[in-house]
Design an enzyme around this catalytic site. Sequence first.
Site, PDB file in Angstrom:
ATOM      1  CB  SER A   1      37.380 -28.467  -4.118  1.00 33.82           C
ATOM      2  OG  SER A   1      36.276 -27.830  -3.528  1.00 33.82           O
TER       3      SER A   1
ATOM      4  CB  CYS B   1      32.090 -22.443   2.367  1.00 34.18           C
ATOM      5  SG  CYS B   1      33.653 -22.698   1.559  1.00 34.18           S
TER       6      CYS B   1
ATOM      7  CD  GLU C   1      38.627 -18.055  -1.337  1.00 34.77           C
ATOM      8  OE1 GLU C   1      37.414 -18.120  -1.638  1.00 34.77           O
ATOM      9  OE2 GLU C   1      39.512 -17.811  -2.170  1.00 34.77           O
TER      10      GLU C   1
HETATM   11  C1  SIN Z   1      35.466 -24.795   2.377  1.00 37.73           C
HETATM   12  O1  SIN Z   1      34.422 -25.298   2.713  1.00 37.73           O
HETATM   13  O2  SIN Z   1      35.899 -23.791   2.972  1.00 37.73           O
HETATM   14  C2  SIN Z   1      36.321 -25.362   1.284  1.00 37.73           C
HETATM   15  C3  SIN Z   1      35.677 -26.412   0.521  1.00 37.73           C
HETATM   16  C4  SIN Z   1      36.582 -27.045  -0.480  1.00 37.73           C
HETATM   17  O3  SIN Z   1      37.748 -26.676  -0.627  1.00 37.73           O
HETATM   18  O4  SIN Z   1      36.113 -27.913  -1.152  1.00 37.73           O
END
Ligand code: SIN
Length: 475
Positions: free
Chosen positions: A439, A282, A248
């Site tokens: 998410s 992210c 990821e």
């Molecule tokens: C991440 O920023 O790695 C995950 C973000 C999320 O699960 O909403």
Amino acid sequence: MQTNLLIGGRWADGSENERITVLDPATGEPITDVAAGTPGDASRAVDVAAAAQPGWAATAPRVRSEVLRAGWQTMVDHTDELAELIVREHGKPLADAKGEVAYAAEFFRWNAEETVRIHGSMGLAPSGDKRIIVHHPPMGVVVMVTPWNFPAAMITRKLAPALGAGNAVVIKPPRETPLTALRIGELLEEVGLPPGLVNIVATTDSGGWFDAAVDNTHTRMVSFTGSTEVGRVLLRRCADRVLKTVMELGGNAPFIVFDDADLDAAVEGAMVAKMRHSAETCTAANRFYAEAGIAESFTTALADAMGDIKVGNGFGEGVTCGPMINARAVDDIDELVRGAVAAGASIVVGGGPIDGPGFFYQPTVLGDVDHRSPIAHAEIFGPVAPVIPFTDTDAMIAQANDTEMGLTGYVYTRDLARGLRVSERIQAGMIGLNRGAVSDPAAPFGGMKQSGLGREGASEGIYEFCETQYIATSW
Ligand code: SIN
């Protein structure tokens, strides 16, 4: 709480008795320290995991499922304590930290339900000469490397399906936020997870740790969340042993607002997409493409909302943006802002670091940003919203896709058919259509292009931690 390494159900110092100082990013001051493991400790943890895993794989799925369910319950019961730990070591506002605990716990509940539904299949071969039986045994030992931006959820999103599928794991928590990881390990022990299945080894020597973990021949899989840059390095190492990987990686999400969008909803969604968890996600909106007819009003309304944000210590009353993780993060964000301004962007609000103590950056909106400026091509990971006006939809989509990242995209329009058409043209694994957050443990999280390999969550998530075996038979 425990601050040592967890290996085989025992909490102990690392072989060289080294400690990692954990800082409070709101003050820059030390909170405590945790044990740092050596590469040898990482390899030993893999050995221990390999010894514990077959018994767990042979445990009835219903029993594994109930342990996961207990994991959900204990996290919910310890919400306040876990959220406070997250605020202390990460800095995010308390409300976001509580939201993270609920999100993190839900991976246990969701995967408790998936654990008893790992299905195979049986069919007759077209030739009629045999039956084809397909089933999904666990991978074995899984090495997990997790990031600091979600100290709880990025662990449970991997850990819950891995355990549900019958694996044992060795986790390298981030050195910035190891405390939440250690507390989750302790809580799982308390609800009866057998020793050796979850091993947690923080380190100061990430490269040596990873090499030792993947060179141990018991390791069968690596699951990583972090930057694309680091992901590439880890993938090269995994290639030496042909290890299965789930990656990821970074994002560079376009947030597209058409003229017909509901302006209030678009701004509200933009604030969520940009600012949740102090803009250190992210999935964060990284570039805002606003159609010409709405660009000015959208920019003004977004700047008003960003200007109203209360920045400060995550425990502070009314604070909705905490500190960045460290001083380097603040410098990196500022360099991108300076680059955009040098390329002709205007600062509509904010525009610079906030004087210490702590590592704070002003919520910032940049107007008239040139798509070619560096900020449109780098993951900002901070509270900065560059707005790029557009007139031609095809040209805008080409710009939105002009990145090697393809994690998330956002589209705002009242015309649902157009929204779906545009969503399908955005090269990203996840799209928020008239929504600023995507998410969900029940949805497949992951990216296209260099944003990653594989998916976490949903039904796909648990199968990532499984092998596929086919048995040919006739009777
Ligand atoms: C991440 O920023 O790695 C995950 C973000 C999320 O699960 O909403």
